[in-house]
Design an enzyme around this catalytic site. Structure first.
Site, PDB file in Angstrom:
ATOM      1  N   LYS A 146     -10.209  70.980 -41.725  1.00 17.54           N
ATOM      2  CA  LYS A 146      -9.646  70.705 -40.653  1.00 17.54           C
ATOM      3  C   LYS A 146     -10.400  71.238 -39.484  1.00 17.54           C
ATOM      4  O   LYS A 146     -11.012  70.755 -38.533  1.00 17.54           O
ATOM      5  CB  LYS A 146      -8.363  71.355 -40.844  1.00 17.54           C
ATOM      6  CG  LYS A 146      -7.415  70.563 -41.945  1.00 17.54           C
ATOM      7  CD  LYS A 146      -6.008  70.891 -41.919  1.00 17.54           C
ATOM      8  CE  LYS A 146      -5.252  69.886 -42.733  1.00 17.54           C
ATOM      9  NZ  LYS A 146      -4.672  70.141 -44.085  1.00 17.54           N
ATOM     10  N   ASP A 165      -8.342  78.602 -50.551  1.00 17.30           N
ATOM     11  CA  ASP A 165      -8.330  77.219 -49.989  1.00 17.30           C
ATOM     12  C   ASP A 165      -7.698  77.666 -48.625  1.00 17.30           C
ATOM     13  O   ASP A 165      -6.857  77.977 -48.408  1.00 17.30           O
ATOM     14  CB  ASP A 165      -7.256  76.281 -50.691  1.00 17.30           C
ATOM     15  CG  ASP A 165      -6.946  75.141 -49.871  1.00 17.30           C
ATOM     16  OD1 ASP A 165      -7.616  74.995 -48.617  1.00 17.30           O
ATOM     17  OD2 ASP A 165      -6.363  74.019 -50.227  1.00 17.30           O
ATOM     18  N   PHE A 211      -0.735  73.202 -51.656  1.00 17.51           N
ATOM     19  CA  PHE A 211      -1.149  72.106 -51.516  1.00 17.51           C
ATOM     20  C   PHE A 211      -2.633  71.992 -51.172  1.00 17.51           C
ATOM     21  O   PHE A 211      -3.330  72.872 -50.618  1.00 17.51           O
ATOM     22  CB  PHE A 211      -0.515  71.409 -50.208  1.00 17.51           C
ATOM     23  CG  PHE A 211      -1.165  70.077 -49.711  1.00 17.51           C
ATOM     24  CD1 PHE A 211      -0.504  69.073 -50.281  1.00 17.51           C
ATOM     25  CD2 PHE A 211      -2.165  69.820 -49.076  1.00 17.51           C
ATOM     26  CE1 PHE A 211      -0.920  67.781 -49.987  1.00 17.51           C
ATOM     27  CE2 PHE A 211      -2.555  68.332 -48.783  1.00 17.51           C
ATOM     28  CZ  PHE A 211      -1.988  67.707 -49.134  1.00 17.51           C
TER      29      PHE A 211
HETATM   30  C1  PLP Z   1      -4.872  69.464 -45.320  1.00 17.94           C
HETATM   31  C2  PLP Z   1      -5.258  70.601 -46.655  1.00 17.94           C
HETATM   32  C3  PLP Z   1      -5.979  70.095 -47.551  1.00 17.94           C
HETATM   33  C4  PLP Z   1      -6.287  68.757 -47.723  1.00 17.94           C
HETATM   34  O1  PLP Z   1      -7.374  68.268 -46.513  1.00 17.94           O
HETATM   35  P1  PLP Z   1      -7.692  66.660 -46.403  1.00 17.94           P
HETATM   36  O2  PLP Z   1      -8.636  66.684 -45.428  1.00 17.94           O
HETATM   37  O3  PLP Z   1      -6.358  65.828 -46.066  1.00 17.94           O
HETATM   38  O4  PLP Z   1      -8.255  66.103 -47.586  1.00 17.94           O
HETATM   39  C5  PLP Z   1      -6.148  70.656 -48.747  1.00 17.94           C
HETATM   40  N1  PLP Z   1      -5.730  72.316 -48.579  1.00 17.94           N
HETATM   41  C6  PLP Z   1      -4.881  72.634 -47.552  1.00 17.94           C
HETATM   42  C7  PLP Z   1      -4.510  73.881 -47.705  1.00 17.94           C
HETATM   43  C8  PLP Z   1      -4.827  71.599 -46.357  1.00 17.94           C
HETATM   44  O5  PLP Z   1      -3.930  72.223 -45.644  1.00 17.94           O
END
Ligand code: PLP
Length: 402
Positions: free
Chosen positions: A246, A217, A132
């Protein structure tokens, strides 16, 4: 929460709950009912709710300056970037407002690197099933989940997905057009699936061998969540580019793309931009978050609480073998793989005033604020135990009625 039709575009299936205020690991609804927050707004409220240091930093900035744009220098941003550079592999930082935007910058940086070396055809990025990376057009293509891609027109080209943990498929996917490999050290949304440290080392070696960039990521795993500043530090290898968001904002919307000097080479003036990215309010909060998490002993606290949580969850699994199949995760990014539907579990937990978050692969995520105490963890365990008992009673009733 009234019965009238909501004007909000109905893209979220929301729980029938709204909160009025928060404090530490607790959230309070409009009736004053108290909930223990083991979700942290999906790993965002890293320091819990209303942390006095964050409130002070945001309030002070709010009385000075909100926004100037990136047409001018933003000293608090320079300072935050320098602190991130000093404590990671990176040499440069680009600030964004979200995780997906941080990934967009990471993807563009990797593609531009090869283009600036005379290989614009090298724009393909290898990603992994269950990943994701966000909800923009490029990041849904990167994540590769059909349910997020369908109906939104042609999928953005240049993302080659391979099965999670399939080394042969990975090697076979590397070709003359490959620019980079993109991976979460622990898949969050995908069900708290960890990539073993030896695999991250293998990916690093593979990238070096083929001249590919390695992109991590760490939007969910970063900023202390796993007991280190970034999850990849457990493996001893570093990426060339990393997306974060986050937890770095502690609840204020912000993200960043970090890169080495070499990988960032193509990103020259005018090649990328953001109106809001790195705005003074976000930078003040980001610096305040780092004041806390980079203080001596903070990551040790997270690691200690993580270990404790893991032990209690193992106990919980032994107590409720019909409910819990497997314990996953690292630090305070834990997952319970379940025998019952994960949404039944989050509902039961909520009825016991504990907030948890479903994930893929029928997992429930437990992501308490990093500042959680031993007593608060014990309280969470009691609620999890009660939720499992309720779920067992439901199972028993089902068995009796068939
Ligand atoms: C939440 C998340 C995203 C996307 O972040 P947003 O602030 O919602 O755009 C991308 N990669 C990972 C691993 C995530 O947990």
């Amino acid at each position: 929460m009234s019965a009238t039709v909501s004007p909000m575009l109905p893209t979220f299936a929301r729980a029938p709950l709204a909160f009025e205020r928060g404090e530490g690991v607790w959230l309070f609804d409009s009736d004053g009912e108290r909930y223990l927050d083991f979700g942290s707004g999906v790993a965002v409220n890293s320091l819990g709710h209303l942390h006095p240091h964050l409130v002070a930093a945001l309030s002070a900035q709010a009385h000075k300056l909100w926004h100037t744009s990136n047409l001018y220098h933003i000293p608090e941003g320079e300072r935050l970037a320098q602190r991130l550079v000093d404590s990671t592999f990176a040499d440069y930082v680009f600030f964004t407002n979200s995780g997906a935007e941080a990934l967009e910058c990471a993807i563009k940086t990797a593609r531009k690197f090869h283009a600036s070396h005379g290989h614009p055809e090298r724009f393909h990025i290898i990603t992994f099933e269950g990943a994701f990376h966000g909800r923009t057009l490029a990041t849904i293509a990167a994540g590769g989940q059909q349910k997020y891609i369908d109906g939104f027109g042609p999928k953005v080209a240049g993302f080659d997905q391979v099965p999670f943990g399939d080394h042969e498929a990975l090697k076979a996917a590397i070709g003359p057009q490959t620019a980079a490999i993109l991976i979460e050290p622990i898949q969050g949304e995908g069900g708290v699936r960890s990539v073993p440290p030896y695999c991250l080392r293998g990916l690093r070696a593979l990238c070096d061998e083929h001249g590919l960039l390695l992109i991590f990521d760490e939007v969910q795993t970063g900023v202390g969540r796993t007991g280190k500043f970034f999850a990849h530090e457990h493996s001893g290898v570093a990426p060339d580019i990393m997306a974060i968001a986050k937890g770095i904002g502690g609840g204020f919307p912000m993200g960043a793309c970090l890169t080495t000097h070499a990988a960032g080479e193509g990103m020259t003036p005018g090649s990328h931009g953001s109106t809001f990215g790195g705005n003074p309010l976000a930078m003040a909060v980001g610096n305040a978050v780092l004041d806390i998490v980079l203080a001596p002993g903070f990551f040790d606290h997270v690691a200690k609480m993580g270990l404790l949580l893991k032990q209690r969850l193992a106990e919980l699994k032994d107590l409720h073998p019909k409910i819990i199949a497997e314990i996953r995760g690292e630090g305070l990014l834990m997952g319970l793989k379940l025998h019952v539907p994960n949404t039944d579990f989050t509902t039961q937990a909520r009825l016991h005033k504990l907030l948890t978050i479903p994930a893929g692969d029928n997992v429930v995520r437990l992501l308490p604020p990093l500042i959680i105490s031993e007593d608060e963890l014990a309280d969470g365990f009691t609620r999890l135990d009660a939720a499992c008992t309720s779920l067992e009673q439901t199972l028993l009733q089902k068995e009796l009625t068939v």
